[in-house]
Design an enzyme around this catalytic site. Structure first.
Site, short mmCIF file in Angstrom:
data_model
loop_
_atom_site.label_atom_id
_atom_site.label_comp_id
_atom_site.label_asym_id
_atom_site.label_seq_id
_atom_site.Cartn_x
_atom_site.Cartn_y
_atom_site.Cartn_z
N THR A 111 -24.79 92.10 2.94
CA THR A 111 -24.17 90.84 2.54
C THR A 111 -22.65 90.86 2.71
O THR A 111 -21.99 89.85 2.45
CB THR A 111 -24.49 90.51 1.06
OG1 THR A 111 -23.99 91.57 0.23
CG2 THR A 111 -25.98 90.36 0.84
N SER A 142 -13.51 105.56 7.42
CA SER A 142 -12.38 104.63 7.34
C SER A 142 -11.07 105.28 7.75
O SER A 142 -10.83 106.47 7.48
CB SER A 142 -12.26 104.13 5.89
OG SER A 142 -11.04 103.45 5.69
N GLU A 164 -8.48 104.83 6.24
CA GLU A 164 -7.81 105.18 4.98
C GLU A 164 -7.94 106.68 4.69
O GLU A 164 -7.21 107.22 3.86
CB GLU A 164 -8.37 104.36 3.82
CG GLU A 164 -7.97 102.90 3.83
CD GLU A 164 -6.52 102.65 3.42
OE1 GLU A 164 -5.95 103.48 2.69
OE2 GLU A 164 -5.96 101.63 3.86
N TYR A 200 -10.30 105.51 -3.04
CA TYR A 200 -11.19 105.04 -1.98
C TYR A 200 -11.14 105.96 -0.77
O TYR A 200 -12.16 106.38 -0.23
CB TYR A 200 -10.81 103.61 -1.57
CG TYR A 200 -11.49 103.13 -0.31
CD1 TYR A 200 -12.82 102.74 -0.33
CD2 TYR A 200 -10.80 103.06 0.90
CE1 TYR A 200 -13.46 102.30 0.83
CE2 TYR A 200 -11.42 102.61 2.05
CZ TYR A 200 -12.75 102.24 2.01
OH TYR A 200 -13.37 101.81 3.16
N GLU A 251 1.37 104.18 -1.32
CA GLU A 251 1.24 103.31 -0.16
C GLU A 251 0.93 104.11 1.10
O GLU A 251 1.35 105.25 1.27
CB GLU A 251 2.54 102.50 0.04
CG GLU A 251 2.49 101.48 1.18
CD GLU A 251 1.34 100.49 1.05
OE1 GLU A 251 0.28 100.75 1.66
OE2 GLU A 251 1.50 99.48 0.36
#
Length: 327
Positions: free
Chosen positions: A10, A123, A125, A147, A279
């Site tokens: 989804t 990812s 990240e 994450y 960051e």
């Protein structure tokens, strides 16, 4: 007819992947969590063609049962707690879904369908405070959020199951990929939606955090093609997927506002509340391997992506206004 099982069906990527696989003649089975409400907005147009089954990345038994019953040829694990700022406020839950959830799904495949091919959504990240630019498959990881840390675990457990059990398990280290189906909590969609609201007179400002953060942004619809190509290879492997270009949040905002004839500096306000505790300043993919091995290149460029998202949000808000006015 091959069968594909998609967790996170989804979501943005899940919806594009489901469309892509249906067009290729797959039987597509989507895994959803059993909740008190259905959030099928992104796949509403596919519900007659996609089989929906209930399971949860937090529940081993449900995953094993679904893998056993569906007998998939390919498993795409796209489900995660995928919003970086939320991972700072819910780090344990993020680890349960985004790290241990991968292990549970791999274990389900090992027990019930070891011949299935497995895709893990890794990812960019994971690179975080990157030690080199651009980042490639061999670049060491230095995640800067819960994450990112959880994604590193998910990535390495996928490698571990590949090497320990011979499962055809590949990871796509995807750099930022956006679309009109992106959630409003992500900065790209926040910008496109904010621009549309300002253009239509529904808002007067857009509050953003770090305008200097630079990302390698592509179109999610292109990236699901790369996921599929990984599972068609004779041997499993890991691939960095990106455009090889970097742009700042400021550039994204400037282009989005310019598309509707406005100057971004008149409307954007800096808000420290939207700056991350740690960051990530610059992420840039080196897509050489995915280009050479999988013959994959993105079709949609940066400017086309920005204008696509702004146009979609303008249309969405206009349609909502029309429906309220009964026209």
């Amino acid at each position: 007819m091959p069968t594909a099982l998609i967790t996170g069906v989804t979501g943005q990527d899940g919806s594009y992947l489901a469309e892509f696989l249906l067009a290729k003649g797959y039987r597509v089975v989507g895994v959803v969590r059993r909740t008190s409400h259905d959030s099928y907005e992104r796949i509403g147009h596919l519900l007659e063609r996609v089989e929906i089954v209930a399971a949860d990345l937090l529940d081993q038994h449900s995953l094993t049962t679904v893998i056993r019953d569906v007998e998939p040829d390919e498993v795409f694990n796209l489900a995660a707690q995928s919003f970086v700022p939320t991972s700072f406020t819910q780090p344990v839950l993020t680890g349960e879904f985004t790290a241990l959830g991968v292990t549970r799904l791999l274990e389900a495949v090992r027990l019930a369908r070891p011949q299935a091919r497995f895709y893990q959504a890794s990812s960019s990240e994971m690179f975080g405070k990157a030690v080199e630019t651009p980042q490639r498959e061999e670049t060491p990881f230095h995640p800067r959020s819960p994450y990112g840390v959880a994604k590193v675990y998910g990535h390495w457990i996928t490698v571990n199951y590949r090497e320990s059990y011979g499962i055809h398990a590949s990871s796509g280290i995807l750099f930022n990929h956006e679309s009109p189906r992106r959630g409003l909590e992500f900065v790209t969609r926040k910008i496109s939606h904010g621009v549309a609201r300002i253009k239509l007179g529904l808002a007067s400002e857009l509050r953003l955090g770090n305008l200097d953060a630079r990302r390698d942004w592509g179109f999610a619809g292109d990236y699901v093609d790369a996921m599929w190509r990984m599972l068609q290879q004779p041997e499993p492997d890991d691939y960095v997927v990106g455009t090889g270009e970097t742009h700042s949040v400021r550039e994204f905002a400037a282009l989005a506002f310019a598309h509707v004839g406005l100057d971004w500096e008149d409307f954007v306000r800096l808000d420290p509340a939207f700056v991350r505790p740690a960051e990530v300043d610059l992420l840039l993919a080196d897509p050489t391997k995915v280009r050479e091995r999988l013959d994959w290149t993105p079709d949609v460029g940066f400017a086309a992506l920005v204008t696509m998202m702004v146009d979609a949000d303008v249309r969405r808000l206009e349609a909502r206004a029309d429906s309220r006015h009964g026209s």
